[in-house]
Scaffold this motif. Structure first.
Motif, PDB file in Angstrom:
ATOM      1  N   ARG A   1      44.475 -36.178 -13.194  1.00 17.18           N
ATOM      2  CA  ARG A   1      44.193 -35.342 -12.032  1.00 17.18           C
ATOM      3  C   ARG A   1      42.701 -35.426 -11.703  1.00 17.18           C
ATOM      4  O   ARG A   1      41.892 -35.853 -12.518  1.00 17.18           O
ATOM      5  N   GLY A   2      42.345 -35.010 -10.509  1.00 20.37           N
ATOM      6  CA  GLY A   2      40.938 -34.934 -10.129  1.00 20.37           C
ATOM      7  C   GLY A   2      40.325 -36.273  -9.780  1.00 20.37           C
ATOM      8  O   GLY A   2      40.975 -37.180  -9.249  1.00 20.37           O
TER       9      GLY A   2
ATOM     10  N   LEU B   1      36.757 -31.916  -3.961  1.00 19.08           N
ATOM     11  CA  LEU B   1      36.414 -32.841  -5.044  1.00 19.08           C
ATOM     12  C   LEU B   1      35.452 -33.936  -4.599  1.00 19.08           C
ATOM     13  O   LEU B   1      34.588 -34.362  -5.363  1.00 19.08           O
TER      14      LEU B   1
ATOM     15  N   ASP C   1      42.439 -32.723  -3.835  1.00 18.30           N
ATOM     16  CA  ASP C   1      43.238 -32.822  -5.056  1.00 18.30           C
ATOM     17  C   ASP C   1      43.855 -34.207  -5.116  1.00 18.30           C
ATOM     18  O   ASP C   1      44.002 -34.878  -4.092  1.00 18.30           O
TER      19      ASP C   1
ATOM     20  N   GLY D   1      43.729 -26.880  -2.646  1.00 16.63           N
ATOM     21  CA  GLY D   1      42.924 -27.321  -3.777  1.00 16.63           C
ATOM     22  C   GLY D   1      41.444 -27.171  -3.497  1.00 16.63           C
ATOM     23  O   GLY D   1      41.024 -26.840  -2.380  1.00 16.63           O
TER      24      GLY D   1
ATOM     25  N   SER E   1      46.556 -36.847  -7.895  1.00 15.76           N
ATOM     26  CA  SER E   1      47.306 -37.047  -9.135  1.00 15.76           C
ATOM     27  C   SER E   1      47.769 -38.496  -9.184  1.00 15.76           C
ATOM     28  O   SER E   1      48.263 -39.032  -8.187  1.00 15.76           O
TER      29      SER E   1
END
Length: 391
Positions: free
Chosen positions: A226-227, A256, A219, A253, A221
């Motif tokens: 985000r992402g 990613l 995760d 989270g 920010s």
């Protein structure tokens, strides 16, 4: 398994053979290895005990650490550095040891357990390196409270980043401070993803953070994003002091980004972005277009450069333009750098100085009234027509 499994740390020290370690020291002009913003004026030379059985790997890792300002005692076996941990000897600031035993020697797991059981060395940071990942290795590393467990081949820069983060600090500190001027976020994130720990990296001076877990970013920010976009912009634009904290609760989270993709794509982009920034165009600069120069260069410029040029109106900063452009940030900054070098984009104040505002501004068009129309200039337009007037 470990040799002499029933011996305490002090007994192991007494049983240690004659050291075969080599001491390597940085040159007096080497940069400080310290990355804490709290010790900016002092030259900090942490001492690292490095154990690596492979001669070439040991030399590569040791020279990487020495080049970063560390004093290194390098040895092929754990037994060769035990004397440095004895009573009356100044403790090192970090220990890096192989997880597996070399021949009949000691395992790094055993060494770490003994260090933790001794009040004098229990807070000494320890990294374990392994040539193969066994199913139980990570559990054993957690059981002996090693700071991290990494798989070979370990790039020297990764080991340097981890050493800078923890050398001279307690193994169980709640967080570890660093600064982007001395250790960029892209470097520390690469090092953290090479390990097996979970935690969080958080900027101190502006809003931005990311969470990592066992070689993945889970995760992020930054600046309202985000992402994946947040990860990229955090690496590009994040600056100042930051803290690294470890703990599973800090790494919630979905997965990613993994280490392979990060190392092959995102990290090189972050390094390219940093290199472009070092060429001298501040992200806070306000640029505008020199249209005379643009006219001369127009035929040699690609068609899609227009979307970059249109953003520079003398009001937007380079930072704002990078965020608003539809092209990737690195590509946009490359175009801006090229246009600046060619004189198409120039500082906004330069155009203002070259083409000053006229002292007297010409008035807007106004009708000139005749003398007889001064009192009622539009009286005829409002006169009524009718029989009575004609009469």
């Amino acid at each position: 398994m470990s040799a002499l499994p029933g011996l305490s740390l002090q007994e192991l020290l007494m049983a240690a053979s004659t050291p075969r370690a080599t001491v390597l020291e940085p040159t007096p002009s080497s940069a400080s290895a310290d990355v804490s913003p709290r010790r900016r004026s002092t030259r900090f030379r942490p001492r690292v005990l490095l154990v690596e059985s492979d001669k070439d790997a040991r030399a590569s890792l040791a020279m990487g650490l020495v080049g970063a300002g560390f004093e290194v005692l390098a040895a092929p076996a754990i037994e060769d550095i035990l004397g440095e941990l004895g009573e009356g000897r100044p403790l090192p600031h970090l220990v890096i040891a192989p997880a597996e035993a070399s021949g009949d020697g000691m395992e790094g797991f055993t060494l770490c357990a003994r260090l933790r059981d001794d009040a004098r060395t229990e807070h000494l940071p320890v990294y374990l390196l392994s040539r193969h990942e066994a199913p139980h290795h990570r559990e054993r590393a957690d059981a002996v409270r090693a700071d991290d467990y990494l798989l070979h081949p370990v790039p020297p820069q990764v080991l340097v980043s981890l050493a800078r983060l923890k050398a001279g600090r307690s193994a169980f500190a709640p967080d570890y401070e660093a600064h982007t001027l001395r250790m960029p976020l892209a470097q520390v994130l690469h090092a953290l993803l090479c390990g097996s720990r979970a935690g969080r990296v958080e900027l101190r001076d502006n809003e931005g953070w990311l969470s990592f877990r066992q070689g993945h970013v889970v995760d992020a920010s930054f600046d309202g994003e985000r992402g994946l976009i947040a990860i990229r912009r955090l690496l590009f634009f994040g600056s100042g002091a930051y803290a690294v904290s470890f703990g599973e609760a800090l790494a919630e989270g979905k997965l990613l980004l993994n280490l392979k993709i990060y190392a092959s794509l995102l990290m090189p982009a972050a390094e390219r972005f940093s290199a472009l920034c070092s060429l001298g165009i501040p992200l806070s600069a306000r640029l505008t277009v020199d249209f005379k120069r643009l006219a001369d260069m127009l035929k040699s410029l690609p068609d899609d450069v227009g979307q970059v040029i249109r953003l520079f109106d003398g009001q937007r900063t380079v930072h704002t333009a990078l965020l608003e452009c539809s092209l990737p940030e690195v590509t946009t900054l490359e175009v801006v750098t090229l246009l600046y070098a060619q004189g198409v984009l120039v500082p906004a104040n330069l155009i203002a100085e070259r083409e000053p505002v006229p002292q007297s501004i010409p008035p807007f068009f106004e009708p000139v009234l005749r003398a007889e129309e001064e009192e009622e200039p539009f009286s005829e337009a409002f006169e009524t027509s009718g029989p009575s007037r004609a009469a």
